[in-house]
Scaffold this active site. Sequence first.
Site, mmCIF file in Angstrom:
data_model
loop_
_atom_site.group_PDB
_atom_site.id
_atom_site.type_symbol
_atom_site.label_atom_id
_atom_site.label_comp_id
_atom_site.label_asym_id
_atom_site.label_seq_id
_atom_site.Cartn_x
_atom_site.Cartn_y
_atom_site.Cartn_z
ATOM 1 N N LYS A 77 0.817 -1.218 0.000
ATOM 2 C CA LYS A 77 0.000 0.000 0.000
ATOM 3 C C LYS A 77 0.852 1.271 0.000
ATOM 4 O O LYS A 77 0.609 2.180 -0.762
ATOM 5 C CB LYS A 77 -0.915 0.062 1.236
ATOM 6 C CG LYS A 77 -2.056 -0.907 1.227
ATOM 7 C CD LYS A 77 -3.049 -0.586 2.348
ATOM 8 C CE LYS A 77 -2.462 -0.592 3.749
ATOM 9 N NZ LYS A 77 -1.959 -1.903 4.224
ATOM 10 N N ARG A 90 -9.949 0.858 8.445
ATOM 11 C CA ARG A 90 -9.480 -0.490 8.749
ATOM 12 C C ARG A 90 -10.554 -1.298 9.471
ATOM 13 O O ARG A 90 -10.328 -2.465 9.773
ATOM 14 C CB ARG A 90 -8.248 -0.405 9.652
ATOM 15 C CG ARG A 90 -6.923 -0.621 8.920
ATOM 16 C CD ARG A 90 -5.832 -0.465 9.958
ATOM 17 N NE ARG A 90 -4.602 -1.105 9.651
ATOM 18 C CZ ARG A 90 -3.550 -0.489 9.106
ATOM 19 N NH1 ARG A 90 -3.637 0.751 8.718
ATOM 20 N NH2 ARG A 90 -2.423 -1.144 8.925
ATOM 21 N N ARG A 142 11.296 -5.734 4.839
ATOM 22 C CA ARG A 142 11.052 -4.299 4.636
ATOM 23 C C ARG A 142 11.999 -3.439 5.455
ATOM 24 O O ARG A 142 12.277 -3.718 6.616
ATOM 25 C CB ARG A 142 9.607 -3.990 5.038
ATOM 26 C CG ARG A 142 9.230 -2.543 4.878
ATOM 27 C CD ARG A 142 7.772 -2.365 4.673
ATOM 28 N NE ARG A 142 6.967 -2.679 5.852
ATOM 29 C CZ ARG A 142 5.641 -2.640 5.852
ATOM 30 N NH1 ARG A 142 4.988 -2.329 4.750
ATOM 31 N NH2 ARG A 142 4.970 -2.917 6.948
ATOM 32 N N ARG A 159 10.867 -1.299 11.154
ATOM 33 C CA ARG A 159 9.760 -0.858 12.014
ATOM 34 C C ARG A 159 9.576 -1.827 13.175
ATOM 35 O O ARG A 159 9.645 -3.032 12.986
ATOM 36 C CB ARG A 159 8.451 -0.843 11.199
ATOM 37 C CG ARG A 159 8.151 0.481 10.573
ATOM 38 C CD ARG A 159 7.006 0.394 9.585
ATOM 39 N NE ARG A 159 5.769 -0.179 10.125
ATOM 40 C CZ ARG A 159 4.620 -0.189 9.454
ATOM 41 N NH1 ARG A 159 4.557 0.350 8.240
ATOM 42 N NH2 ARG A 159 3.538 -0.718 9.975
ATOM 43 N N ARG A 181 -0.692 -8.884 13.272
ATOM 44 C CA ARG A 181 -1.220 -7.861 12.348
ATOM 45 C C ARG A 181 -2.033 -8.512 11.239
ATOM 46 O O ARG A 181 -3.076 -7.995 10.831
ATOM 47 C CB ARG A 181 -0.065 -7.032 11.759
ATOM 48 C CG ARG A 181 0.500 -6.047 12.775
ATOM 49 C CD ARG A 181 1.794 -5.419 12.306
ATOM 50 N NE ARG A 181 1.635 -4.615 11.122
ATOM 51 C CZ ARG A 181 2.639 -4.302 10.296
ATOM 52 N NH1 ARG A 181 3.857 -4.751 10.542
ATOM 53 N NH2 ARG A 181 2.426 -3.541 9.255
HETATM 54 P P1 AMP Z 1 0.414 0.897 8.784
HETATM 55 O O1 AMP Z 1 1.618 1.757 8.617
HETATM 56 O O2 AMP Z 1 -0.754 1.346 7.945
HETATM 57 O O3 AMP Z 1 0.711 -0.570 8.632
HETATM 58 O O4 AMP Z 1 -0.068 1.104 10.301
HETATM 59 C C1 AMP Z 1 0.764 0.749 11.386
HETATM 60 C C2 AMP Z 1 -0.065 0.530 12.638
HETATM 61 O O5 AMP Z 1 -0.741 1.759 12.992
HETATM 62 C C3 AMP Z 1 -1.187 -0.493 12.510
HETATM 63 O O6 AMP Z 1 -0.743 -1.815 12.724
HETATM 64 C C4 AMP Z 1 -2.149 -0.026 13.606
HETATM 65 O O7 AMP Z 1 -1.681 -0.408 14.885
HETATM 66 C C5 AMP Z 1 -2.048 1.486 13.496
HETATM 67 N N1 AMP Z 1 -3.043 2.026 12.533
HETATM 68 C C6 AMP Z 1 -2.795 2.608 11.326
HETATM 69 N N2 AMP Z 1 -3.934 2.952 10.710
HETATM 70 C C7 AMP Z 1 -4.936 2.575 11.550
HETATM 71 C C8 AMP Z 1 -6.362 2.617 11.479
HETATM 72 N N3 AMP Z 1 -6.992 3.128 10.406
HETATM 73 N N4 AMP Z 1 -7.066 2.130 12.529
HETATM 74 C C9 AMP Z 1 -6.462 1.632 13.622
HETATM 75 N N5 AMP Z 1 -5.127 1.529 13.739
HETATM 76 C C10 AMP Z 1 -4.357 1.995 12.721
#
Ligand code: AMP
Length: 208
Positions: free
Chosen positions: A13, A88, A122, A152, A163
């Site tokens: 993404k 999400r 990554r 990360r 996740r």
């Molecule tokens: P990402 O970088 O999109 O993979 O997001 C990293 C982490 O941030 C996720 O595993 C969640 O813990 C949190 N997070 C990001 N976007 C959301 C969302 N829309 N709702 C809830 N938690 C989020």
Amino acid sequence: MKLILLGAPGAGKGTQAERIAEQYGLAHISTGDMLRAEMKKGTELGVMAKSFTDKGELVPDDVIIAMVQKRISERDCDNGFLLDGFPRTVNQADALKTISDIDMVVNIDVPTERLVARISGRRMCPGCGASFHISMYRGSICDKCGAELYIRDDDKEETVYNRIKVYNEKTQPLIDYYTDNGLLKSVDGDKSPEQVFESIKVLLKELK
Ligand code: AMP
């Protein structure tokens, strides 16, 4: 254009979002990047969010919805935006309906068994937010801004499985949600970033 990019963790993404936003002049709204920026600054929101992200859990809906609502009201979103990592949950998608209409939801489809390998390879840039995969880039320095790459915290193997589980339980239902209202288009994400981007551009031609 007002777009949503859907996909499991590791589906690509972030990589595609950067390309789409640049090509079409859209504001790139990544809730993950926004939370990481808060964590880096050590704000109250950042500290709270880290207690969820470190476990691979989702940050509570009300916090995320308020954050996105504020961000979408900013001027640079007037010309269109791309949501990356939001919504999400079905609850977030319902809230989004009251905030803005959406033109298309692009789902990047990658088989579950490919996700762990993708995430564990990554490497992230703390400077410009770019992400790299060790199969394509072996350097330890970002080739865009020169900062030292890092892994990360939530890309560590023990967190990755949770996740993916959380994605299957909470986010996967959005595939049906956006299929039912006719907004969902899927691309095969098990290809090179260039090929995936080409498929997305074909879909977006429909909106022009
Ligand atoms: P990402 O970088 O999109 O993979 O997001 C990293 C982490 O941030 C996720 O595993 C969640 O813990 C949190 N997070 C990001 N976007 C959301 C969302 N829309 N709702 C809830 N938690 C989020």
